[in-house]
Each structure stands twice: as C-alpha cells, then as structure tokens.
Design an enzyme around this catalytic site. Sequence first.
Site, PDB file in Angstrom:
ATOM      1  N   GLU A  87     -45.078   4.882 -14.135  1.00  0.00           N
ATOM      2  CA  GLU A  87     -45.515   6.197 -14.611  1.00  0.00           C
ATOM      3  C   GLU A  87     -45.367   6.287 -16.128  1.00  0.00           C
ATOM      4  O   GLU A  87     -46.233   6.794 -16.844  1.00  0.00           O
ATOM      5  CB  GLU A  87     -44.684   7.306 -13.959  1.00  0.00           C
ATOM      6  CG  GLU A  87     -44.808   7.370 -12.434  1.00  0.00           C
ATOM      7  CD  GLU A  87     -43.797   6.504 -11.707  1.00  0.00           C
ATOM      8  OE1 GLU A  87     -43.456   5.410 -12.224  1.00  0.00           O
ATOM      9  OE2 GLU A  87     -43.342   6.901 -10.625  1.00  0.00           O
ATOM     10  N   CYS A 121     -38.590   9.166 -13.479  1.00  0.00           N
ATOM     11  CA  CYS A 121     -40.025   9.366 -13.727  1.00  0.00           C
ATOM     12  C   CYS A 121     -40.470  10.771 -13.361  1.00  0.00           C
ATOM     13  O   CYS A 121     -41.441  11.276 -13.921  1.00  0.00           O
ATOM     14  CB  CYS A 121     -40.850   8.364 -12.919  1.00  0.00           C
ATOM     15  SG  CYS A 121     -40.613   6.673 -13.457  1.00  0.00           S
ATOM     16  N   ARG A 221     -46.267 -17.197  -3.766  1.00  0.00           N
ATOM     17  CA  ARG A 221     -45.134 -17.924  -4.366  1.00  0.00           C
ATOM     18  C   ARG A 221     -44.553 -17.192  -5.565  1.00  0.00           C
ATOM     19  O   ARG A 221     -43.380 -17.355  -5.880  1.00  0.00           O
ATOM     20  CB  ARG A 221     -45.578 -19.331  -4.786  1.00  0.00           C
ATOM     21  CG  ARG A 221     -45.741 -20.262  -3.617  1.00  0.00           C
ATOM     22  CD  ARG A 221     -46.185 -21.620  -4.102  1.00  0.00           C
ATOM     23  NE  ARG A 221     -46.382 -22.529  -2.992  1.00  0.00           N
ATOM     24  CZ  ARG A 221     -46.973 -23.710  -3.103  1.00  0.00           C
ATOM     25  NH1 ARG A 221     -47.432 -24.111  -4.271  1.00  0.00           N
ATOM     26  NH2 ARG A 221     -47.097 -24.478  -2.041  1.00  0.00           N
ATOM     27  N   ASP A 237     -45.082 -34.727   1.754  1.00  0.00           N
ATOM     28  CA  ASP A 237     -46.097 -34.032   0.944  1.00  0.00           C
ATOM     29  C   ASP A 237     -45.837 -34.100  -0.556  1.00  0.00           C
ATOM     30  O   ASP A 237     -46.753 -33.918  -1.345  1.00  0.00           O
ATOM     31  CB  ASP A 237     -46.142 -32.538   1.310  1.00  0.00           C
ATOM     32  CG  ASP A 237     -46.744 -32.281   2.678  1.00  0.00           C
ATOM     33  OD1 ASP A 237     -47.191 -33.258   3.302  1.00  0.00           O
ATOM     34  OD2 ASP A 237     -46.769 -31.118   3.097  1.00  0.00           O
ATOM     35  N   LEU A 241     -44.800 -26.844  -5.124  1.00  0.00           N
ATOM     36  CA  LEU A 241     -44.357 -25.472  -4.797  1.00  0.00           C
ATOM     37  C   LEU A 241     -44.477 -24.521  -5.991  1.00  0.00           C
ATOM     38  O   LEU A 241     -43.701 -23.593  -6.130  1.00  0.00           O
ATOM     39  CB  LEU A 241     -42.916 -25.472  -4.250  1.00  0.00           C
ATOM     40  CG  LEU A 241     -42.670 -26.319  -3.007  1.00  0.00           C
ATOM     41  CD1 LEU A 241     -41.206 -26.186  -2.550  1.00  0.00           C
ATOM     42  CD2 LEU A 241     -43.598 -25.923  -1.861  1.00  0.00           C
ATOM     43  N   ARG A 244     -50.181 -22.081  -9.222  1.00  0.00           N
ATOM     44  CA  ARG A 244     -51.177 -22.735 -10.088  1.00  0.00           C
ATOM     45  C   ARG A 244     -52.582 -22.179  -9.911  1.00  0.00           C
ATOM     46  O   ARG A 244     -53.267 -21.889 -10.882  1.00  0.00           O
ATOM     47  CB  ARG A 244     -51.266 -24.237  -9.758  1.00  0.00           C
ATOM     48  CG  ARG A 244     -50.023 -25.005  -9.883  1.00  0.00           C
ATOM     49  CD  ARG A 244     -50.244 -26.499  -9.603  1.00  0.00           C
ATOM     50  NE  ARG A 244     -50.773 -26.808  -8.279  1.00  0.00           N
ATOM     51  CZ  ARG A 244     -50.030 -26.878  -7.178  1.00  0.00           C
ATOM     52  NH1 ARG A 244     -48.745 -26.643  -7.225  1.00  0.00           N
ATOM     53  NH2 ARG A 244     -50.578 -27.161  -6.011  1.00  0.00           N
ATOM     54  N   GLU A 330     -41.963 -22.449   3.624  1.00  0.00           N
ATOM     55  CA  GLU A 330     -43.324 -22.971   3.815  1.00  0.00           C
ATOM     56  C   GLU A 330     -43.402 -24.100   4.845  1.00  0.00           C
ATOM     57  O   GLU A 330     -44.451 -24.690   5.029  1.00  0.00           O
ATOM     58  CB  GLU A 330     -43.889 -23.452   2.470  1.00  0.00           C
ATOM     59  CG  GLU A 330     -44.186 -22.326   1.501  1.00  0.00           C
ATOM     60  CD  GLU A 330     -45.307 -22.667   0.521  1.00  0.00           C
ATOM     61  OE1 GLU A 330     -46.168 -23.519   0.822  1.00  0.00           O
ATOM     62  OE2 GLU A 330     -45.297 -22.090  -0.575  1.00  0.00           O
TER      63      GLU A 330
HETATM   64  C1  AOF Z   1     -40.765   4.634 -10.028  1.00  0.00           C
HETATM   65  N1  AOF Z   1     -41.703   3.885 -10.675  1.00  0.00           N
HETATM   66  O1  AOF Z   1     -42.537   1.927 -11.344  1.00  0.00           O
HETATM   67  C2  AOF Z   1     -40.633   1.887  -9.997  1.00  0.00           C
HETATM   68  C3  AOF Z   1     -39.679   2.675  -9.289  1.00  0.00           C
HETATM   69  O2  AOF Z   1     -32.873   0.864 -12.202  1.00  0.00           O
HETATM   70  P1  AOF Z   1     -34.194   1.513 -12.382  1.00  0.00           P
HETATM   71  O3  AOF Z   1     -34.130   2.766 -13.199  1.00  0.00           O
HETATM   72  O4  AOF Z   1     -35.271   0.582 -12.880  1.00  0.00           O
HETATM   73  O5  AOF Z   1     -34.667   2.043 -10.927  1.00  0.00           O
HETATM   74  C4  AOF Z   1     -35.012   1.159  -9.900  1.00  0.00           C
HETATM   75  C5  AOF Z   1     -35.450   1.951  -8.691  1.00  0.00           C
HETATM   76  O6  AOF Z   1     -36.520   2.811  -9.075  1.00  0.00           O
HETATM   77  C6  AOF Z   1     -35.981   1.123  -7.533  1.00  0.00           C
HETATM   78  O7  AOF Z   1     -34.986   0.762  -6.622  1.00  0.00           O
HETATM   79  C7  AOF Z   1     -36.952   2.094  -6.912  1.00  0.00           C
HETATM   80  O8  AOF Z   1     -36.275   3.049  -6.132  1.00  0.00           O
HETATM   81  C8  AOF Z   1     -37.524   2.813  -8.094  1.00  0.00           C
HETATM   82  N2  AOF Z   1     -38.672   2.078  -8.614  1.00  0.00           N
HETATM   83  N3  AOF Z   1     -39.805   4.031  -9.320  1.00  0.00           N
HETATM   84  O9  AOF Z   1     -40.766   5.859 -10.120  1.00  0.00           O
HETATM   85  C9  AOF Z   1     -41.681   2.554 -10.693  1.00  0.00           C
HETATM   86  N4  AOF Z   1     -40.564   0.526 -10.003  1.00  0.00           N
HETATM   87 ZN    ZN Z   2     -39.276   5.702 -12.022  1.00  0.00          ZN
END
Ligand code: AOF
Ligand code: ZN
Length: 394
Positions: A87, A121, A221, A237, A241, A244, A330
């Site tokens: 956000e 946010c 991956r 193989d 991993l 690419r 895998e």
């Molecule tokens: C959002 N927008 O893009 C993401 C969210 O330690 P912080 O502050 O980075 O918070 C991590 C937590 O925030 C994560 O566990 C999840 O609950 C939320 N992630 N929230 O509003 C985002 N990536």
């Molecule tokens: Zn957030």
Amino acid sequence: MQWKPLRPGFGLAGRIDRTLVDRVGVNGVESLFRAGTDDYWMEQALIESMNSVGISAPNPGVGCVIVKNGRELARGHTQAWKQAHAERMAFHALPQDADLEGAEVFVTLEPCSHTGFQPPCSDLFPGRGIARIVVATVDPDPRVSGEGLRRLATSGVRVETGVLEPEVRASLFPFTKTRGPKKTVWVAKWARMPSGHLADVDGNSKWITNAKSRAYTHWLRQKYDAVVVGARTFLVDRPALTVRDCALPRQRQPERVVFDPRGELLSLPESELECFRVLVCNDLLPEPRRDGTVFVGMDATPESPDLGLVFKSTLESMNFEKPLQSVMVEGGARLLRTLFESGVFDAAHTFTGAQKFDRLSAREWLESGPGAGFSPCTHHVFDEDVLQEWVKED
Ligand code: AOF
Ligand code: ZN
C-alpha cells in the site's frame, strides 16, 4: 477448511501465465476479466503482487492498485522482507498532484493494523476522500486478523472484501498456511509420464515436461525458500535447482538441499557440491566433514522409521540467511514417499507430461496426486502437459 478449485488461469504461483511472460498487459498476458470490473482490478493487484516473488518472504507478497474514474493512478507491491508494504509503495507511486477524492483502492491482503518492521498500512487511507477499499482476503497473521478492516471501517472508509478471494489466497500460499512465524510449510513437486513413471532406466527423468511446465517450476523455486532432492536423483540428474527459465523478475535463488541419509555424496569433490547443503545420517558422517558448511548431520540411521521427521526438523533448525518459511521437495519418488508417510507435506504440485520412454523402470513411480486429505485447487494445461495442485485441508 477446504480449498476451493480456482478459476482457470490461476494457481498457487498466482496468475499462471505471468510466470511464463515478462510483461502483462499489451503484448503480454491478457486479462481474464472485463476491463474495469472489480475482478479485473483485483487481478491487476494480484499480478502486481507477483513482483514480490522471492524477496518478500516470510512476508506475504501483496499487490495494491489505486484507481480513479476507471483509470489506474498507481500500483505497488511488497518490497524485501522488513521493508515497505504494498500500500505504501502504491501511495509513493502516485503522481504528485493526485487527488484521491472518489478513488478506489484494490489490495490483495487486508491492510495491516500493527506496527512491525513497518508502520500500519490502514493509517494511510482515512481522510483522503477515498470512495472505497476493496480487499481480496483477510490477513491470517494474528496481529492483524480483521483488525485492519475494523480500523478502516470505524474511520469511515467503505471496505469490501472477498473479490477474487480463493485465487488470491492460493497465490499468498505459503503465507496463508503458516501458523505463526515459526512454522515451515513443505510442498511436494513431481513430474510423471502418463504411465506414472518418474524416470526411465536411462535416467531421462529431467525431460518429462515441456518448457512451459519448466518455467512454472522455476518460478516456484524462487517462491519457496529451499529446494530439496534425494541423493539418487542428485547423482543421476545432476540438477542445478536454480531459477533460470521463467519470466522476469528472477530475483532469488533458493537454498539448495540434498537428502543423503546414506552418505552417497561424501566421495564427491567439494566443487561439485558448491551451493548445496547435504544432510547425512550422523554415524555415516566422518569427522572432517562435520563443519556444517556442506554436510550436516541428522540424528537418525537410514533405517530409522522417523527419518522423514528427523530430516524435517534438522533442516528447519539450520541457519539460513532468512527464516525458512517454505521448502519444496522435487523428488525422487522414494524421498517423496518417505515424507508423505511422515505427513510432512502441506501441498503438492504435479505435472503429467506426454513424453513416453521405451525402457521404463518400475522403480520410480508415483500417483498423479497426493491422495486423501488434500483439496484439488489447480488444473491447468501447458500445451501437452497437465499441471495439478493440491493443498492439505486445514
Ligand atoms: C500489508 N501490506 O504489503 C504486507 C502485509 O513486520 P512488518 O511490519 O513488515 O509486518 C509483517 C506483517 O504484515 C505480515 O505478517 C502480514 O501480516 C502483513 N503483511 N500487510 O498491509 C503488505 N506484506
Ligand atoms: Zn502493511
């Protein structure tokens, strides 16, 4: 909880075509929805979120699009772990004179309400004249878990949820499956021929699937933190991993791990094991190899009935650059069976290719899916290959 079958075109990696093509939009991946609908804008937010692949974990990769009068003003996605959320990035990308009166915000995950590495946010929106915020799914993180939506609603912002929810929730996997920051999610991936065989006697297991299936696998991956194969598969193989052959961004190589209970790789020169960590049963690990840089001991014997669980706990307790949120196994068939029997897996990706080999070995054989207890969510055709995905029921 049951995981619903997703709409065509979506999988656990998100909008599947996005893993094959760098650009989405003109000359790239066509939208699956009528332009301007809520589904359309949420699909755009989901596609934007896919730019976080490999960097945001253990944070979820979230996407946010700000729209006004049917036109996009800005978009953003979650940055590297501990850095800005989606956000905030979308707000930063707004034109300087942007007037948000009447604007709509589409965001894949509920805006957060807590202060972690980043400020909340949900504080970004009130008082800007925003007409509504459309959210695909609630944040399962217990620090948020509906509180972000409540905060927005009490500050007078109109909030709607549930748009493209199953598809977004699946794309947020493995985050959506973690219970607290310590839990590591395990997924199985295998490719089989129509007969169910994973390899022929000449070891042609590498070439069962086509380039599109391979691109999707490479995307996976980087989505998962570590990739594992068994020692036999490694020796036959010699897989790299690495990430690419998928679309951009290719922004992270996974930790690469070999499950080698019998120490079959101990005699290889170190140069052939560069970039790998090899887990060997303790009694078979000679003293000079116990420094933990390449070889790591497991407190088990190759015959231990709980070998799968010992492998899981050993890997989860190792030190990597970032917390190990997810692991993709895998193959080969024996390792996958051992781990299925131990109940380790939370999801599975399987590919069935059209390729048939003459000299089949019955040794390496697997079902087309993980069986009872897993909900099918994806069925997608990559030309002659079929991708199926399942998630363990909660
Ligand atoms: C959002 N927008 O893009 C993401 C969210 O330690 P912080 O502050 O980075 O918070 C991590 C937590 O925030 C994560 O566990 C999840 O609950 C939320 N992630 N929230 O509003 C985002 N990536
Ligand atoms: Zn957030």
